[in-house]
Motif scaffolding. Structure first.
Motif, PDB file in Angstrom:
ATOM      1  N   PRO A 239     -13.731  17.181 -31.959  1.00  0.00           N
ATOM      2  CA  PRO A 239     -13.151  15.836 -31.994  1.00  0.00           C
ATOM      3  C   PRO A 239     -14.094  14.749 -31.497  1.00  0.00           C
ATOM      4  O   PRO A 239     -14.093  13.633 -32.027  1.00  0.00           O
ATOM      5  CB  PRO A 239     -11.918  15.970 -31.089  1.00  0.00           C
ATOM      6  CG  PRO A 239     -11.513  17.406 -31.239  1.00  0.00           C
ATOM      7  CD  PRO A 239     -12.803  18.163 -31.349  1.00  0.00           C
ATOM      8  N   GLU A 243     -15.169  11.302 -33.443  1.00  0.00           N
ATOM      9  CA  GLU A 243     -15.044   9.968 -32.860  1.00  0.00           C
ATOM     10  C   GLU A 243     -16.371   9.222 -32.890  1.00  0.00           C
ATOM     11  O   GLU A 243     -16.428   8.035 -33.224  1.00  0.00           O
ATOM     12  CB  GLU A 243     -14.534  10.074 -31.423  1.00  0.00           C
ATOM     13  CG  GLU A 243     -14.372   8.716 -30.748  1.00  0.00           C
ATOM     14  CD  GLU A 243     -13.823   8.839 -29.330  1.00  0.00           C
ATOM     15  OE1 GLU A 243     -13.911   7.841 -28.575  1.00  0.00           O
ATOM     16  OE2 GLU A 243     -13.312   9.914 -28.976  1.00  0.00           O
ATOM     17  N   ASP A 258     -10.265  -0.421 -32.091  1.00  0.00           N
ATOM     18  CA  ASP A 258      -9.996   0.893 -31.529  1.00  0.00           C
ATOM     19  C   ASP A 258     -10.251   1.982 -32.571  1.00  0.00           C
ATOM     20  O   ASP A 258      -9.825   1.865 -33.726  1.00  0.00           O
ATOM     21  CB  ASP A 258      -8.542   0.961 -31.055  1.00  0.00           C
ATOM     22  CG  ASP A 258      -8.199   2.307 -30.457  1.00  0.00           C
ATOM     23  OD1 ASP A 258      -8.682   2.601 -29.359  1.00  0.00           O
ATOM     24  OD2 ASP A 258      -7.456   3.056 -31.132  1.00  0.00           O
ATOM     25  N   LEU A 260      -9.043   5.095 -32.750  1.00  0.00           N
ATOM     26  CA  LEU A 260      -7.841   5.764 -33.212  1.00  0.00           C
ATOM     27  C   LEU A 260      -7.058   4.896 -34.192  1.00  0.00           C
ATOM     28  O   LEU A 260      -6.479   5.410 -35.166  1.00  0.00           O
ATOM     29  CB  LEU A 260      -6.959   6.148 -32.024  1.00  0.00           C
ATOM     30  CG  LEU A 260      -7.515   7.247 -31.111  1.00  0.00           C
ATOM     31  CD1 LEU A 260      -6.549   7.522 -29.965  1.00  0.00           C
ATOM     32  CD2 LEU A 260      -7.780   8.518 -31.901  1.00  0.00           C
ATOM     33  N   VAL A 263      -8.861   5.123 -37.526  1.00  0.00           N
ATOM     34  CA  VAL A 263      -8.565   6.398 -38.189  1.00  0.00           C
ATOM     35  C   VAL A 263      -7.158   6.379 -38.782  1.00  0.00           C
ATOM     36  O   VAL A 263      -6.940   6.814 -39.921  1.00  0.00           O
ATOM     37  CB  VAL A 263      -8.721   7.578 -37.213  1.00  0.00           C
ATOM     38  CG1 VAL A 263      -8.202   8.871 -37.835  1.00  0.00           C
ATOM     39  CG2 VAL A 263     -10.176   7.729 -36.795  1.00  0.00           C
ATOM     40  N   GLY A 264      -6.208   5.850 -38.009  1.00  0.00           N
ATOM     41  CA  GLY A 264      -4.834   5.783 -38.505  1.00  0.00           C
ATOM     42  C   GLY A 264      -4.711   4.951 -39.763  1.00  0.00           C
ATOM     43  O   GLY A 264      -3.931   5.273 -40.674  1.00  0.00           O
TER      44      GLY A 264
END
Length: 318
Positions: A239, A243, A258, A260, A263-264
């Motif tokens: 992971p 990142e 951000d 995350l 990625v979302g």
């Protein structure tokens, strides 16, 4: 048949010749089926300092340096070159490569690029007309001993384009799009493969059905359709590697925020994750009818990711 994996590089984002050689070597040494590149003369990210080597000159050079991988464009704009010249360029590269070239052909879309380099950029309807005529001329140049053509945009008289490509009956012709009526109809008439872009799994299944219906209307067996996807990819062994590579892609494309959240926002259309997660994702696309996937690698100097795809991902989806 397992989904086949290729690499796709945005060549207009300052990919040097030394970088192209290194990328091709990494693909060649690994298990990747092929290396595809965009065909632009100007950065699509608005970075005027980034340069681009010509797509077909690059592919011809790589053809002489490689022995296994397939090479092609995703996609060449019909607005850049006369179809007779384009057909000749692709056939020449096919001879240099020993029969490993594929031509992706589209209508062109980046208006400021056309303006900067002096290419005409007519309305979409006209560009689609140009694309239709180019597809016919290119296809007939590769397959017919002699033909004439008279259209709205091009006229050819007694053209016998020799030598023909090494591949028979001709080198693969790819038409791309989002399964719109016009692009699907053009593909059904002239192409061997339909390539769609940045689509979730369920949307890929829908787009394949639409193109299969176009194949049927054109009197072609839908079973002969080759359906592929071009989409972004980030893969890491752990992971933390994922990142890190996400941050690099964000920086490369001038985005902040951000990781995350990024990625979302991209997870439904991109292939992102650890090796196992990427393998599972590719399996989902395979079930949706995707036979080949061109993974867009925005950080082209990260050869470790290319090697990871070849050594860890490809063997597990083969």
């Amino acid at each position: 048949m397992a989904v086949r994996v290729c690499l796709m590089i945005e060549g207009q984002e300052d990919v040097t010749w030394d970088a192209w050689r290194a990328i091709a070597a990494a693909c060649e040494d690994g298990g990747l089926e092929g290396l595809f590149r965009s065909d632009h003369y100007r950065s699509v990210m608005g970075r005027s300092e980034r340069g681009s080597l010509d797509a077909w000159a690059t592919l011809a050079g790589l053809s002489a340096l490689t022995t296994r991988i397939r090479l092609g464009t995703l996609v060449s704009p019909a607005t850049f070159r006369h179809p007779s010249a384009l057909a000749k360029m692709a056939a020449t590269a096919d001879h240099i490569s020993g029969g490993r070239i594929e031509l992706g052909l589209g209508a062109g879309w980046l208006e400021e690029e056309h303006r900067a380099y002096g290419f005409e950029f007519p309305p979409t309807e006209v560009r689609m007309e140009v694309l239709a005529e180019q597809l016919e001329i290119v296809h007939r140049s590769w397959t017919e001993e002699g033909f004439s053509f008279e259209g709205r945009h091009y006229t050819l008289t007694d053209c016998n384009a020799v030598p023909k490509p090494v591949q028979r009956p001709h080198l693969p012709l790819i038409v791309g799009g989002r399964a719109g009526r016009k692009s699907a109809a053009l593909a059904a008439r002239w192409a061997d493969e339909y390539n769609t872009v940045f689509a979730p799994v369920e949307e890929c299944a829908r787009r394949r059905r639409v193109v299969e219906e176009a194949w049927e209307r054109a009197g072609r067996d839908p079973g002969t359709l080759r359906f592929s996807l071009m989409t972004g990819c980030i893969v890491g062994e752990a992971p933390r590697d994922v990142e890190r590579r996400v941050r690099n892609v964000m920086q490369r494309s001038g985005q902040e925020g951000d990781v995350l959240a990024w990625v979302g926002a991209h997870a439904s259309e991109w292939v992102i994750g650890t090796v196992g997660e990427v393998v599972d994702r590719l399996g989902e696309y395979e079930e949706a009818g995707v036979e080949r996937i061109m993974l867009q690698h925005l950080c082209h100097d990260d050869l470790d990711m290319v090697r990871l795809l070849g050594s860890e991902v490809v063997p597990r989806v083969a």
